[in-house]
Enzyme design. Structure first.
Site, mmCIF file in Angstrom:
data_model
loop_
_atom_site.group_PDB
_atom_site.id
_atom_site.type_symbol
_atom_site.label_atom_id
_atom_site.label_comp_id
_atom_site.label_asym_id
_atom_site.label_seq_id
_atom_site.Cartn_x
_atom_site.Cartn_y
_atom_site.Cartn_z
ATOM 1 N N GLU A 273 13.935 60.261 13.814
ATOM 2 C CA GLU A 273 13.665 61.627 14.239
ATOM 3 C C GLU A 273 14.663 62.608 13.613
ATOM 4 O OE1 GLU A 273 10.944 62.618 15.956
ATOM 5 O OE2 GLU A 273 10.433 60.523 15.563
ATOM 6 N N TRP A 276 13.245 63.367 10.280
ATOM 7 C CA TRP A 276 12.209 64.406 10.225
ATOM 8 C C TRP A 276 12.840 65.794 10.174
ATOM 9 C CZ3 TRP A 276 7.315 64.634 8.973
ATOM 10 C CH2 TRP A 276 6.537 63.461 9.045
ATOM 11 N N TRP A 304 -10.408 80.737 8.685
ATOM 12 C CA TRP A 304 -9.702 81.003 9.932
ATOM 13 C C TRP A 304 -10.476 82.048 10.728
ATOM 14 C CZ3 TRP A 304 -6.073 77.621 10.947
ATOM 15 C CH2 TRP A 304 -5.354 77.036 9.908
ATOM 16 N N ASN A 340 7.731 67.592 22.988
ATOM 17 C CA ASN A 340 7.203 67.556 21.627
ATOM 18 C C ASN A 340 5.741 67.112 21.556
ATOM 19 O OD1 ASN A 340 7.707 67.767 18.672
ATOM 20 N ND2 ASN A 340 7.183 65.601 18.743
ATOM 21 N N TRP A 358 -1.961 79.316 11.842
ATOM 22 C CA TRP A 358 -0.790 78.737 12.498
ATOM 23 C C TRP A 358 0.351 79.746 12.698
ATOM 24 C CZ3 TRP A 358 3.617 78.985 9.569
ATOM 25 C CH2 TRP A 358 3.459 79.097 8.172
ATOM 26 N N TRP A 381 4.312 73.509 12.801
ATOM 27 C CA TRP A 381 3.044 74.231 12.848
ATOM 28 C C TRP A 381 2.180 73.939 11.627
ATOM 29 C CZ3 TRP A 381 0.370 76.402 16.542
ATOM 30 C CH2 TRP A 381 1.007 76.667 17.745
#
Length: 469
Positions: A273, A276, A304, A340, A358, A381
């Site tokens: 993690e 990331w 969109w 999360n 987003w 996002w």
């Protein structure tokens, strides 16, 4: 008399493992710590309201820690270069040290500051305090940046043993000749006090960050299985501390290896993690336009939807009629953070079922999260929307009902944040609109979901396929 070096603090609000501070001390300077509130220097992404509420408390904690060692944290507000030049002149400083940041506007600002200070005859140096490996030190065999996490992380993992141990905090700091401005002056309390509920869940500051880490390590063996359960406290909750540099990834890695009782599976899962987070910074540095534009061109022609302000506001306020989504958005509003797994669920609803770009979600999170971090927020996002590097496949559209049933199996998370549904039977809790009689007894909770999950999923898939073809 010992010459002064200004240590310019930003997102590195700690005394231990602070490379800029340590370098100043090792070079024989008397360090003067200064924090400058400079929203214009942040470009299009100045700190949001929730982050500024955290910052106020973090600076108060740091100022107390500095004072306990005999020094003073100077607080200033305005243009960073102008203030640094002024302070350097008043203190007859010989150097200005700081720790690097990686946001596009800040890089540009910092480069200009470094050039100007050196032009003034000052030593100006920057250091890595925020990452295990800086973005330009990792490249593919072809010499370019990575855009897929797994090979990136494989490359970083090979060098993790070379990460140096963290350095200790100084025991003493020199007294200051200057007063600076007050915390109330540069960061007044929110009015009205909408942040009061935050502090039932969070305690900012360096000491609190280490306490939080130690508490997490005591139960870390549950992390691989429990990290997706918003009804449990199985995650580290270190993200705001990392965002403000109250603790460093190097400190966490070292403590995890040296001091944690974690089993190997849990240890490696959590280190991944951290990976990331590193990957997000790698992408931000190499693709600075990604903060405001799709990282990939694969959805360049995506249709969109035009934003309906009432629908967007219903999503923001946790009034979608979809319990797991509403629970997450209300948790965010009340605490400044969100689990999360639930972040992914609410993001999927916004970008795929509602088909809103987003950035509408990224901007809302930026203003309401206490752990707002431009690299992590952007890539989270873009991942959810399918527009980023290593993004979720376009056909991955989370079903919030099944997600709620799987990850909140007892309904504890939903019932905590959506108390109107306390009396709803568990088997119907995640889709209460299927039981209108029971729902009618649940106060003013929406009688219907904001969107039809099945038809909007099909419409999103059709739009994705059309754009890709």
């Amino acid at each position: 008399m010992t010459e002064t070096a200004l240590v310019w603090l930003r997102r590195d609000l700690r005394l231990a493992d602070n490379p800029a501070l340590r370098a100043a001390l090792d070079a024989g300077f008397a360090p003067q710590l200064v924090y400058i509130d400079d929203p214009e220097g942040e470009g299009g992404w100045p700190l949001g309201a929730a982050s500024r509420a955290w910052l106020r408390r973090s600076l108060a904690e740091l100022a107390e820690a500095v004072a306990s060692r005999g020094g003073r944290l100077l607080l200033e507000q305005g243009d960073s270069l102008t203030i640094l030049r002024g302070l350097a002149g008043e203190l007859e400083a010989g150097a200005v040290y700081w720790n690097r940041r990686y946001e596009p506007a800040v890089i540009e600002r910092d480069q200009a500051v470094k050039q100007a200070l050196r032009g003034d005859g000052l030593e100006a140096r920057s250091f890595n305090a925020a990452l295990l490996r800086e973005p330009w030190t990792i490249s593919t065999q072809q010499g370019g940046p990575y855009k897929v996490f797994t090979p990136y992380w494989r490359r970083v993992q090979a060098d993790l043993d070379e990460v140096s141990p963290p350095c200790a905090a100084p025991r003493e700091l020199p007294p200051s000749k200057l007063e600076g401005r007050s915390l109330d002056d540069i960061l007044p309390l929110p009015s009205p006090r909408w942040d009061r509920g935050f502090w039932e869940h969070h305690r900012p500051g360096e000491a609190a960050a280490h306490s939080r880490m130690e508490a997490f390590f005591e139960d870390i063996d549950d992390y691989p299985e429990g990290r997706d359960r918003p009804d449990l406290t199985a995650t580290s909750r270190l993200s705001p501390h990392l965002a403000f540099g109250e603790i460093s990834p190097r400190q966490i890695l070292h403590a995890l290896r040296e001091d944690s009782p974690a089993n190997e599976e849990a240890r490696q899962h959590f280190i991944r993690e951290l990976g990331w987070r590193e990957f997000s910074y790698h992408l931000l540095f190499h693709f600075p336009e990604c903060t405001d534009a799709d990282l990939t061109s694969s959805l360049k022609g995506f249709d969109w939807a035009e934003v309906d302000e009432d629908s967007l506001e219903a999503w923001r306020r946790g009034r979608t009629g979809i319990p797991i989504v509403d629970a997450g958005m209300r948790e965010l509003w009340a605490t400044g953070t969100m689990h999360n797994r639930v972040r992914m669920i609410v993001a999927s609803l916004l970008t795929k079922n509602l088909r809103y770009h987003w950035l509408h979600g990224a901007r809302w999170f930026w203003n309401t999260l206490v752990d707002a971090d431009l690299a992590n927020n952007t890539q989270g996002w873009q991942w959810s929307a399918g527009t980023g590097a290593d993004a979720a496949p376009y056909f991955r559209i989370f079903n919030p009902v099944s997600q709620g049933e799987r990850h909140d199996p007892d309904g504890a998370y939903v019932k905590r944040w959506v108390p109107e549904l306390q009396a709803m039977p568990l088997r119907h809790l995640q889709q209460p609109w299927t039981q209108p009689d029971a729902l009618a007894r649940c106060g003013d909770y929406p009688a219907e979901p904001l969107v039809d999950l099945k038809s909007t999923r099909e419409a999103a898939l059709a739009a994705y396929k059309a754009s890709r073809s």
